[in-house]
Design a protein around this motif. Structure first.
Motif, PDB file in Angstrom:
ATOM      1  N   GLY A 140      30.093  31.740  47.011  1.00 43.95           N
ATOM      2  CA  GLY A 140      28.791  31.229  47.548  1.00 43.95           C
ATOM      3  C   GLY A 140      28.781  30.876  48.961  1.00 43.95           C
ATOM      4  N   ALA A 141      27.862  30.168  49.242  1.00 46.34           N
ATOM      5  CA  ALA A 141      27.507  29.587  50.609  1.00 46.34           C
ATOM      6  C   ALA A 141      27.738  28.106  50.789  1.00 46.34           C
ATOM      7  CB  ALA A 141      26.080  30.101  51.387  1.00 46.34           C
ATOM      8  N   GLN A 157      32.724  25.779  44.866  1.00 44.31           N
ATOM      9  CA  GLN A 157      33.699  26.906  44.256  1.00 44.31           C
ATOM     10  C   GLN A 157      34.514  27.676  45.321  1.00 44.31           C
ATOM     11  OE1 GLN A 157      31.260  28.598  41.079  1.00 44.31           O
ATOM     12  NE2 GLN A 157      31.937  26.995  39.616  1.00 44.31           N
ATOM     13  N   TYR A 158      35.719  27.983  44.580  1.00 42.61           N
ATOM     14  CA  TYR A 158      36.572  28.781  45.466  1.00 42.61           C
ATOM     15  C   TYR A 158      37.594  29.628  44.493  1.00 42.61           C
ATOM     16  CZ  TYR A 158      40.191  25.106  44.515  1.00 42.61           C
ATOM     17  OH  TYR A 158      41.015  24.417  43.886  1.00 42.61           O
ATOM     18  N   ASP A 160      40.555  31.643  39.501  1.00 48.09           N
ATOM     19  CA  ASP A 160      39.241  31.777  39.302  1.00 48.09           C
ATOM     20  C   ASP A 160      38.404  30.604  39.784  1.00 48.09           C
ATOM     21  OD1 ASP A 160      38.881  30.229  37.130  1.00 48.09           O
ATOM     22  OD2 ASP A 160      39.307  32.138  35.798  1.00 48.09           O
ATOM     23  N   ALA A 161      37.099  30.846  40.014  1.00 50.74           N
ATOM     24  CA  ALA A 161      36.426  29.560  40.208  1.00 50.74           C
ATOM     25  C   ALA A 161      36.244  28.471  39.379  1.00 50.74           C
ATOM     26  CB  ALA A 161      34.767  30.327  40.678  1.00 50.74           C
ATOM     27  N   LYS A 162      36.471  28.821  38.237  1.00 53.43           N
ATOM     28  CA  LYS A 162      36.647  27.653  36.988  1.00 53.43           C
ATOM     29  C   LYS A 162      37.986  27.086  36.905  1.00 53.43           C
ATOM     30  CE  LYS A 162      33.077  30.110  34.172  1.00 53.43           C
ATOM     31  NZ  LYS A 162      32.883  30.625  32.952  1.00 53.43           N
ATOM     32  N   GLY A 163      38.940  27.442  37.903  1.00 52.55           N
ATOM     33  CA  GLY A 163      40.209  26.889  37.848  1.00 52.55           C
ATOM     34  C   GLY A 163      41.490  27.689  36.841  1.00 52.55           C
ATOM     35  N   LYS A 164      40.960  28.673  36.244  1.00 53.15           N
ATOM     36  CA  LYS A 164      41.983  29.340  35.381  1.00 53.15           C
ATOM     37  C   LYS A 164      42.874  30.161  36.324  1.00 53.15           C
ATOM     38  CE  LYS A 164      39.349  29.059  31.047  1.00 53.15           C
ATOM     39  NZ  LYS A 164      38.890  29.718  29.921  1.00 53.15           N
TER      40      LYS A 164
END
Length: 323
Positions: free
Chosen positions: A270-271, A279-280, A300-304
């Motif tokens: 996202g921006a 998030q990254y 992933d963006a959720k940390g998994k």
């Protein structure tokens, strides 16, 4: 640290070196390389102290000096064309490991070349952790193959005991002398490179996953400190003064994006890169698929964290989750 044993995998055992020798034509161990082979077993004359080493001895001397310094370019010059081609394809860590085995030391060192009172080459390899002293014996030459005994001992420990005795084989290829064997084991890098790659892949993959997790920790530390995400991995490196431009959280090899056979990437999702909602995603892919690794790792963006074989391509959140 001085190593006690010379490591050569069983894949290198192709045949006994003596079986490859011609039945006749032997040159004495103390005559220069250009001398006419002797037809009698008479005791050879002593080598003058100021005499230059014969060609095989000089080649082995320079190879050992290059191995001491971990000088890949110089080391490769003393490999047969077949082995040199395979050496160039090895992973950097495998090339370094091979050179270590010639001097029985772990770190890159400073070679000092001299001659003993008999005029034969000797090499001292000095590293931060220890030193080795290598003494070459007389050359036994039969046509295009030469055998050279050498003694290698731990020069940093006076209690190290007797030196290791190793018989080196050299072969003349295109008018130059190249290393052929260590002891009675043929050095056959094309046969070894596949086995080395497979052995290195497991370590590289474990290091890649650990590296990805370390990057994630560094990113989160950066977020808490500066209330936003770093625009790139370079923001996590070291500088003379810690700041948002150089947070001092990761070493140079990691922020370069390539280490231990893997390529690391960070993408902001996202921006928005500000605050906790930002998030990254992180990824680690083999630099050379099938040689430095097979699994692609993904955070992933959720940390998994995920891992799967994508033939070298970037992984994604649909891959199996790993701890």
């Amino acid at each position: 640290m001085f190593r006690k044993e010379l490591w050569i995998t069983a894949a290198a055992i192709l045949a006994s070196l003596s079986a490859a020798w011609p039945a006749n034509g032997q040159e004495s161990s103390s005559r220069p390389d250009s001398a006419t082979p002797s037809s009698s077993p008479a005791t050879p004359p002593a080598v003058p102290a100021n005499a230059p080493p014969d060609a095989p001895s000089a080649a082995l001397r320079d190879l050992l000096a290059a191995a001491c310094a971990h000088d890949e370019v110089s080391f490769e010059k003393f490999l047969t064309s077949r082995n040199a081609e395979a050496f160039s394809r090895l992973a950097p860590t495998a090339r370094t490991e091979l050179m270590k085995r010639f001097v029985l030391l772990d770190g890159a060192g400073k070679p000092t070349v001299s001659a003993n009172p008999s005029g034969r080459p000797q090499i001292r390899c000095t590293t931060a952790d220890g030193a080795a002293e290598i003494q070459l014996g007389g050359t036994e030459l039969r046509e295009n193959i030469a055998l050279l005994p050498l003694d290698i001992r731990d020069a940093s420990d006076l209690r190290a005991g007797d030196p290791h005795h190793i018989l080196m084989g050299m072969v003349r290829e295109n008018s130059s002398w190249k290393v052929l064997s260590l002891g009675m084991l043929f050095l056959d890098l094309p046969s070894l490179e596949v086995e080395w790659d497979q052995a290195a892949i497991g370590n590289n993959e474990r290091d890649a996953l650990a590296g990805l997790k370390a990057i994630a920790i560094a990113v989160e530390t950066y977020r808490k400190t500066y209330a936003r995400l770093p625009e790139s991995l370079s923001k996590l490196g070291h500088a003379s003064k810690t700041s948002s431009e150089a947070a001092g959280l990761l070493e140079a090899d990691v922020i370069s994006g390539k280490t231990d056979g893997y390529i690391f990437r960070m993408v902001i999702v996202g921006a928005n890169d500000v605050g906790a909602p930002a998030q990254y995603e992180l990824s680690a892919t083999p630099a050379t698929y099938g040689r430095t690794g097979k699994l692609s790792f993904f955070r992933d963006a959720k940390g998994k964290f995920h891992a799967a074989d994508h033939q070298g391509a970037v992984g994604h959140s649909l891959d199996p989750v790993i701890e």
